[in-house]
Enzyme design. Structure first.
Site, PDB file in Angstrom:
ATOM      1  N   HIS A  15       0.838  -1.202   0.000  1.00 39.09           N
ATOM      2  CA  HIS A  15       0.000   0.000   0.000  1.00 39.09           C
ATOM      3  C   HIS A  15       0.867   1.243   0.000  1.00 39.09           C
ATOM      4  O   HIS A  15       2.074   1.205   0.161  1.00 39.09           O
ATOM      5  CB  HIS A  15      -0.997   0.000   1.173  1.00 39.09           C
ATOM      6  N   CYS A  34       5.261   5.890   4.942  1.00 39.93           N
ATOM      7  CA  CYS A  34       4.129   5.212   4.300  1.00 39.93           C
ATOM      8  C   CYS A  34       3.658   5.947   3.045  1.00 39.93           C
ATOM      9  O   CYS A  34       2.823   5.433   2.307  1.00 39.93           O
ATOM     10  CB  CYS A  34       2.982   5.030   5.289  1.00 39.93           C
ATOM     11  N   HIS A  40       4.922  -0.061  -0.387  1.00 36.56           N
ATOM     12  CA  HIS A  40       5.674  -0.949   0.507  1.00 36.56           C
ATOM     13  C   HIS A  40       4.686  -1.982   1.022  1.00 36.56           C
ATOM     14  O   HIS A  40       3.471  -1.777   0.946  1.00 36.56           O
ATOM     15  CB  HIS A  40       6.316  -0.168   1.659  1.00 36.56           C
ATOM     16  N   HIS A  42       3.186  -5.094   3.793  1.00 33.06           N
ATOM     17  CA  HIS A  42       3.008  -5.545   5.177  1.00 33.06           C
ATOM     18  C   HIS A  42       2.534  -6.992   5.166  1.00 33.06           C
ATOM     19  O   HIS A  42       1.858  -7.427   4.230  1.00 33.06           O
ATOM     20  CB  HIS A  42       1.945  -4.716   5.900  1.00 33.06           C
ATOM     21  N   ASP A  80      -4.720 -10.796  -0.921  1.00 31.48           N
ATOM     22  CA  ASP A  80      -3.387 -11.395  -0.767  1.00 31.48           C
ATOM     23  C   ASP A  80      -2.537 -11.166  -2.013  1.00 31.48           C
ATOM     24  O   ASP A  80      -2.988 -11.414  -3.132  1.00 31.48           O
ATOM     25  CB  ASP A  80      -3.505 -12.888  -0.472  1.00 31.48           C
ATOM     26  N   HIS A  81      -1.307 -10.691  -1.785  1.00 30.31           N
ATOM     27  CA  HIS A  81      -0.354 -10.388  -2.862  1.00 30.31           C
ATOM     28  C   HIS A  81      -0.887  -9.336  -3.832  1.00 30.31           C
ATOM     29  O   HIS A  81      -0.534  -9.341  -5.010  1.00 30.31           O
ATOM     30  CB  HIS A  81       0.088 -11.665  -3.603  1.00 30.31           C
ATOM     31  N   GLU A 125      -1.161  -4.786  11.473  1.00 27.36           N
ATOM     32  CA  GLU A 125      -0.352  -4.338  10.337  1.00 27.36           C
ATOM     33  C   GLU A 125       1.112  -4.692  10.577  1.00 27.36           C
ATOM     34  O   GLU A 125       1.863  -4.982   9.646  1.00 27.36           O
ATOM     35  CB  GLU A 125      -0.515  -2.833  10.120  1.00 27.36           C
TER      36      GLU A 125
HETATM   37 NI    NI Z   1       2.461   0.885   5.621  1.00 29.42          NI
END
Ligand code: NI
Length: 136
Positions: A15, A34, A40, A42, A80-81, A125
């Site tokens: 995100h 962020c 990036h 998580h 996911d992914h 997160e």
């Molecule tokens: Ni983040």
């Protein structure tokens, strides 16, 4: 007698936190790292908690297979992914913070659950940062 059944799940996603209507500088001040334009990732950990009465016939509140399948379809297959900003329609115009992701997950899972149940979503997160949402 109400009991809560918890199911854990996991997804990886990328995100970026920013507002399109703010300058890069303002986004940088508010969202820091962020706001990285290259995104990036998580490792999100999810706990879906379903509260209800024990069915006297089965001894279950909910068959956990039902909950597992809802989470797979609504969360894992959808997120996911994925790059949440780019690939997930719910975040086209919604900042994918842990708070907003938890609300989106709650709404998707709640819509598939028998309305007699109460639902709470816990979303990690990072191992130290997590949020909860129960529809208030
Ligand atoms: Ni983040």
């Amino acid at each position: 007698m109400k009991v809560t059944v918890h199911r854990k799940a996991h997804f990886n996603a990328a995100h970026r936190l920013y507002r399109k209507d703010w300058s890069y500088e303002k986004n940088d001040v508010v969202f820091g790292k962020c706001n990285n334009p290259n995104f990036h990732g998580h490792n999100y950990e999810l706990i879906a908690s379903v509260t209800g009465e024990i069915d006297p016939e089965t001894g279950y509140v909910i068959d956990v297979k039902i909950l597992k399948n809802i989470i797979k379809a609504e969360v894992e297959d959808a997120f996911d992914h994925k790059n949440l900003n780019v690939e997930v329609p719910e975040f086209q115009n919604l900042n994918p913070t842990a708070e907003n992701i938890a609300v989106v997950i709650y709404n998707k899972v709640k819509a598939k659950l028998n309305p007699k149940f109460d639902l709470e979503i816990t979303l990690y997160e990072t191992p130290r940062n997590f949020v909860t949402y129960s529809g208030e």
